[in-house]
Structure formats: C-alpha cells, structure tokens
Design a protein around this motif. Structure first.
Motif, PDB file in Angstrom:
ATOM      1  N   GLU A  23      14.799  -4.869 -13.470  1.00  0.00           N
ATOM      2  CA  GLU A  23      13.537  -5.593 -13.342  1.00  0.00           C
ATOM      3  C   GLU A  23      12.722  -5.091 -12.149  1.00  0.00           C
ATOM      4  OE1 GLU A  23      12.302  -7.626 -15.593  1.00  0.00           O
ATOM      5  OE2 GLU A  23      14.106  -7.154 -16.746  1.00  0.00           O
ATOM      6  N   VAL A  24      13.404  -4.793 -11.039  1.00  0.00           N
ATOM      7  CA  VAL A  24      12.706  -4.255  -9.868  1.00  0.00           C
ATOM      8  C   VAL A  24      12.091  -2.897 -10.202  1.00  0.00           C
ATOM      9  CG1 VAL A  24      13.019  -3.327  -7.540  1.00  0.00           C
ATOM     10  CG2 VAL A  24      14.046  -5.521  -8.148  1.00  0.00           C
ATOM     11  N   PHE A  25      12.861  -2.046 -10.867  1.00  0.00           N
ATOM     12  CA  PHE A  25      12.349  -0.737 -11.268  1.00  0.00           C
ATOM     13  C   PHE A  25      11.121  -0.899 -12.167  1.00  0.00           C
ATOM     14  CE2 PHE A  25      15.563   2.872 -10.667  1.00  0.00           C
ATOM     15  CZ  PHE A  25      16.025   2.340  -9.472  1.00  0.00           C
ATOM     16  N   HIS A  26      11.204  -1.840 -13.095  1.00  0.00           N
ATOM     17  CA  HIS A  26      10.105  -2.059 -14.034  1.00  0.00           C
ATOM     18  C   HIS A  26       8.833  -2.462 -13.289  1.00  0.00           C
ATOM     19  CE1 HIS A  26       8.078  -3.067 -17.747  1.00  0.00           C
ATOM     20  NE2 HIS A  26       7.866  -4.302 -17.328  1.00  0.00           N
ATOM     21  N   MET A  27       8.966  -3.365 -12.329  1.00  0.00           N
ATOM     22  CA  MET A  27       7.800  -3.798 -11.554  1.00  0.00           C
ATOM     23  C   MET A  27       7.212  -2.649 -10.748  1.00  0.00           C
ATOM     24  SD  MET A  27       8.489  -7.627 -10.068  1.00  0.00           S
ATOM     25  CE  MET A  27       9.991  -7.168  -9.195  1.00  0.00           C
ATOM     26  N   LEU A  28       8.088  -1.907 -10.053  1.00  0.00           N
ATOM     27  CA  LEU A  28       7.610  -0.831  -9.190  1.00  0.00           C
ATOM     28  C   LEU A  28       6.936   0.277  -9.997  1.00  0.00           C
ATOM     29  CD1 LEU A  28      10.592  -0.582  -6.675  1.00  0.00           C
ATOM     30  CD2 LEU A  28       8.317  -1.531  -6.241  1.00  0.00           C
ATOM     31  N   LYS A  29       7.484   0.581 -11.155  1.00  0.00           N
ATOM     32  CA  LYS A  29       6.869   1.615 -11.991  1.00  0.00           C
ATOM     33  C   LYS A  29       5.491   1.181 -12.473  1.00  0.00           C
ATOM     34  CE  LYS A  29      11.128   3.669 -13.771  1.00  0.00           C
ATOM     35  NZ  LYS A  29      11.959   3.837 -14.988  1.00  0.00           N
ATOM     36  N   THR A  88      29.536  -1.227  -6.465  1.00  0.00           N
ATOM     37  CA  THR A  88      29.734  -1.236  -7.915  1.00  0.00           C
ATOM     38  C   THR A  88      28.587  -1.998  -8.564  1.00  0.00           C
ATOM     39  OG1 THR A  88      31.073  -3.250  -7.817  1.00  0.00           O
ATOM     40  CG2 THR A  88      32.250  -1.136  -7.725  1.00  0.00           C
ATOM     41  N   LEU A  89      28.325  -1.681  -9.804  1.00  0.00           N
ATOM     42  CA  LEU A  89      27.216  -2.318 -10.507  1.00  0.00           C
ATOM     43  C   LEU A  89      27.726  -3.418 -11.423  1.00  0.00           C
ATOM     44  CD1 LEU A  89      25.019   0.781 -11.421  1.00  0.00           C
ATOM     45  CD2 LEU A  89      24.452  -1.048  -9.816  1.00  0.00           C
ATOM     46  N   THR A  90      27.552  -4.649 -10.992  1.00  0.00           N
ATOM     47  CA  THR A  90      27.863  -5.775 -11.865  1.00  0.00           C
ATOM     48  C   THR A  90      26.737  -5.910 -12.890  1.00  0.00           C
ATOM     49  OG1 THR A  90      26.694  -7.373 -10.478  1.00  0.00           O
ATOM     50  CG2 THR A  90      29.023  -6.937  -9.959  1.00  0.00           C
ATOM     51  N   GLU A  91      26.965  -6.721 -13.897  1.00  0.00           N
ATOM     52  CA  GLU A  91      25.928  -6.915 -14.907  1.00  0.00           C
ATOM     53  C   GLU A  91      24.684  -7.540 -14.295  1.00  0.00           C
ATOM     54  OE1 GLU A  91      23.980  -6.542 -18.336  1.00  0.00           O
ATOM     55  OE2 GLU A  91      25.944  -5.705 -17.813  1.00  0.00           O
ATOM     56  N   ASN A  92      24.880  -8.485 -13.377  1.00  0.00           N
ATOM     57  CA  ASN A  92      23.729  -9.104 -12.713  1.00  0.00           C
ATOM     58  C   ASN A  92      22.963  -8.084 -11.867  1.00  0.00           C
ATOM     59  OD1 ASN A  92      24.101 -11.614 -13.811  1.00  0.00           O
ATOM     60  ND2 ASN A  92      25.176 -12.466 -12.039  1.00  0.00           N
ATOM     61  N   ALA A  93      23.715  -7.190 -11.183  1.00  0.00           N
ATOM     62  CA  ALA A  93      23.077  -6.162 -10.363  1.00  0.00           C
ATOM     63  C   ALA A  93      22.230  -5.234 -11.229  1.00  0.00           C
ATOM     64  CB  ALA A  93      24.127  -5.364  -9.611  1.00  0.00           C
ATOM     65  N   ARG A  94      22.745  -4.877 -12.386  1.00  0.00           N
ATOM     66  CA  ARG A  94      21.994  -4.017 -13.307  1.00  0.00           C
ATOM     67  C   ARG A  94      20.691  -4.692 -13.743  1.00  0.00           C
ATOM     68  NH1 ARG A  94      25.019   0.181 -15.817  1.00  0.00           N
ATOM     69  NH2 ARG A  94      27.170   0.228 -15.053  1.00  0.00           N
ATOM     70  N   ILE A  95      20.779  -5.982 -14.053  1.00  0.00           N
ATOM     71  CA  ILE A  95      19.593  -6.712 -14.512  1.00  0.00           C
ATOM     72  C   ILE A  95      18.532  -6.756 -13.412  1.00  0.00           C
ATOM     73  CG2 ILE A  95      18.733  -8.995 -15.183  1.00  0.00           C
ATOM     74  CD1 ILE A  95      21.470  -9.421 -16.590  1.00  0.00           C
ATOM     75  N   VAL A  96      18.962  -7.078 -12.193  1.00  0.00           N
ATOM     76  CA  VAL A  96      18.015  -7.170 -11.078  1.00  0.00           C
ATOM     77  C   VAL A  96      17.366  -5.809 -10.820  1.00  0.00           C
ATOM     78  CG1 VAL A  96      17.801  -7.545  -8.594  1.00  0.00           C
ATOM     79  CG2 VAL A  96      19.149  -9.130  -9.977  1.00  0.00           C
ATOM     80  N   LEU A  97      18.187  -4.756 -10.781  1.00  0.00           N
ATOM     81  CA  LEU A  97      17.646  -3.422 -10.531  1.00  0.00           C
ATOM     82  C   LEU A  97      16.677  -2.994 -11.623  1.00  0.00           C
ATOM     83  CD1 LEU A  97      20.841  -1.639  -9.192  1.00  0.00           C
ATOM     84  CD2 LEU A  97      18.667  -1.822  -7.986  1.00  0.00           C
ATOM     85  N   LEU A 138       0.819  -1.201   0.000  1.00  0.00           N
ATOM     86  CA  LEU A 138       0.000   0.000   0.000  1.00  0.00           C
ATOM     87  C   LEU A 138       0.858   1.257   0.000  1.00  0.00           C
ATOM     88  CD1 LEU A 138      -2.741  -0.973   2.636  1.00  0.00           C
ATOM     89  CD2 LEU A 138      -2.847  -1.168   0.142  1.00  0.00           C
ATOM     90  N   PHE A 139       2.184   1.103   0.054  1.00  0.00           N
ATOM     91  CA  PHE A 139       3.095   2.232   0.120  1.00  0.00           C
ATOM     92  C   PHE A 139       3.033   3.073  -1.161  1.00  0.00           C
ATOM     93  CE2 PHE A 139       4.595  -0.724   3.192  1.00  0.00           C
ATOM     94  CZ  PHE A 139       5.309  -0.012   4.142  1.00  0.00           C
ATOM     95  N   ASP A 140       3.277   4.376  -1.005  1.00  0.00           N
ATOM     96  CA  ASP A 140       3.366   5.275  -2.161  1.00  0.00           C
ATOM     97  C   ASP A 140       4.748   5.222  -2.797  1.00  0.00           C
ATOM     98  OD1 ASP A 140       0.740   6.788  -1.719  1.00  0.00           O
ATOM     99  OD2 ASP A 140       1.748   7.097   0.194  1.00  0.00           O
ATOM    100  N   GLU A 141       5.734   4.911  -1.983  1.00  0.00           N
ATOM    101  CA  GLU A 141       7.136   5.043  -2.402  1.00  0.00           C
ATOM    102  C   GLU A 141       7.940   3.858  -1.880  1.00  0.00           C
ATOM    103  OE1 GLU A 141       9.158   8.982  -1.681  1.00  0.00           O
ATOM    104  OE2 GLU A 141      10.253   7.780  -0.198  1.00  0.00           O
ATOM    105  N   VAL A 142       8.928   3.459  -2.635  1.00  0.00           N
ATOM    106  CA  VAL A 142       9.849   2.407  -2.197  1.00  0.00           C
ATOM    107  C   VAL A 142      11.264   2.988  -2.217  1.00  0.00           C
ATOM    108  CG1 VAL A 142      10.841   0.160  -2.754  1.00  0.00           C
ATOM    109  CG2 VAL A 142       8.381   0.524  -2.992  1.00  0.00           C
ATOM    110  N   LYS A 143      11.948   2.831  -1.099  1.00  0.00           N
ATOM    111  CA  LYS A 143      13.296   3.384  -0.948  1.00  0.00           C
ATOM    112  C   LYS A 143      14.287   2.225  -0.897  1.00  0.00           C
ATOM    113  CE  LYS A 143      15.656   6.932   1.796  1.00  0.00           C
ATOM    114  NZ  LYS A 143      15.573   7.759   3.031  1.00  0.00           N
ATOM    115  N   LEU A 144      15.109   2.124  -1.923  1.00  0.00           N
ATOM    116  CA  LEU A 144      16.030   0.998  -2.025  1.00  0.00           C
ATOM    117  C   LEU A 144      17.201   1.165  -1.068  1.00  0.00           C
ATOM    118  CD1 LEU A 144      14.356   0.593  -4.642  1.00  0.00           C
ATOM    119  CD2 LEU A 144      16.418  -0.347  -5.670  1.00  0.00           C
TER     120      LEU A 144
END
Length: 249
Positions: free
Chosen positions: A195-201, A184-193, A170-176
């Motif tokens: 997908e998470v961004f896509h779901m939250l949006k 550092t951003l590994t390739e796997n980290a980029r993929i996970v982020l 029910l939250f308005d905002e999600v704070k990672l």
C-alpha cells in the motif's frame, strides 16, 4: 573530542561508497557516500559512535562540508566516465536546517568551485529532520530544485511518518528504513509495504529500500517495483579505490 579538528586537518576522514542497484538488472545505478575515520590505515570506531557526538558538539557541520568537497572533487574527476544518469547521494545533518540559507549558499559555492553537474547529486534528509524542521527543509528543497538536485527522504517509516506528512512531500525520492522492512516479511508487512508503494508511485516518487540482506526481501521489492535497493545482499560500503575499480571498469 580534542582530536577532532586535527583529524580533519590531517585528512583522516575518508569517503566510502555503498552502491545501490536496480532490482530488475542488478546493475549499479547510484551510490551513497559515507564517512570513515581512518588513521595509519586503521578504521577508528564506528560512525554510529562518533557521528552522534559530532552532532552534539556541532562539528558535524564542518565534517559534512569536508565530505561534500571531497565528493564534488571526485565527481569533477570522474563525471565524464560515469554511467548515464548515475547519482551520488550525500547525507545532511539536521543541524544545517537551523540556518538553511547558509547551507544553501555553501552548496552553491561548492558547485561553482568544482563545476560539477548537479543532476548527479541527491541529498538525503531524514524523515525526523523534515518533521521537526518542515519549513527549513522545504526552503532547501525549493532552492535545490532550481539546480535539478534531487532530494531523498531518508529513514522513511522510522516512526515519524503520517499520511498528513506524505501528502505534502516535496521530495523526489523516499528511502525506506530497514526497520520498516524488518528481517522477514509477514503477511501484514507485505500488505503495508504494497500500500505504501502504491501511494508513493501514484505521487510520482522514486522508492529506495536500504538495509536489504536477504533474497526473499529483494525479490519482493523487485516484484513491487522498487526503483533501487541498497544493502549487504549486494554491496557493503567500500573505499574510494575499490569503488572506482567496480564502477569504472
């Protein structure tokens, strides 16, 4: 801890602000209120030391209400000069959800006392608090929504989240959480982020990332459509006077 209550009476706890910025413009769009224990002009210990102790002995409830009062008082003074849609976020101790109606009533009382516009307010509730007290947290959220107070899930990705949890938010905002981002951003980290961004949006949630310290991560978050960024790359927590000079200039 015998010095704790006198410290409150002597107003040794002060509000500090850490600004958040809009990635596209770099402009300050909101700020998180933090607490610092100041005596004779000197900061006493780190909040990472005394806040857990205050959680254990229950004093954090009194401290929270004190900080809320100071913040509402500040908003009452400056709300007319703040940028449009400016948000002030406040942290909420898990202990408040043991008696959620008392917490709701106290916030309503503070709103009446200081006559602040509640649309300026965001309350940050940690992911672990939500998982452990889902019904109580949702009770608070539903009540606050009547006042158009925003609710942010703090520390998202700190180890408790699941897809099952996400679907009922029910939250308005999600704070990672910073741990979610890493240094550092590994390739796997980029993929996970991504997908998470896509779901939250798709769920209509605003996304805030805290603990950002490198331009690499800031650029990635900007490109992925993060709504706000908070971290030492932009601003460190600052005292009330410094924040006022920054935001009210």
């Amino acid at each position: 801890m015998r010095q704790t209550h006198p410290a409150l009476e002597h107003q040794e706890f002060e509000i500090y602000f850490q600004p958040k910025v809009t990635p596209c413009t770099g402009a300050i769009s909101s700020a998180e209120v933090l607490v610092r224990w100041i005596r004779n002009g000197q900061m006493l210990w780190s909040p990472a030391i005394y806040i857990p102790l205050f959680e254990q002995n229950g004093f954090v409830i009194s401290l929270d209400y004190y900080i809320y009062g100071k913040t509402f008082q500040w908003l009452q003074k400056y709300s007319d000069t703040l940028p449009e849609h400016f948000q002030i976020s406040l942290n909420v101790s898990p202990l408040h959800f043991e008696q959620p109606q008392i917490f709701i009533d106290k916030i309503q009382e503070l709103l009446r006392t200081y006559q602040v516009d509640p649309t300026h307010l965001t309350f940050e509730i940690t992911e672990s608090t939500y998982v452990n007290n889902t019904d109580a947290v949702n009770q608070v959220i539903r009540s606050f929504k009547q006042y158009n107070i925003r609710i942010s899930m703090d520390d998202f990705g700190s180890g408790y989240s699941s897809l099952n949890t996400l679907k009922d938010l029910l939250f308005d905002e999600v704070k990672l959480d910073r741990k979610f981002l890493g240094d550092t951003l590994t390739e796997n980290a980029r993929i996970v982020l991504q997908e998470v961004f896509h779901m939250l949006k798709r769920m209509g949630k605003s996304i805030v990332c805290e603990g950002v310290e490198t331009q690499e991560i800031a650029d990635f978050l900007k490109n992925e459509g993060c709504n706000e960024i908070q971290g030492f790359l932009y601003y460190r927590p600052m005292c009330q006077e410094d924040f006022e000079k920054l935001i009210l200039k």
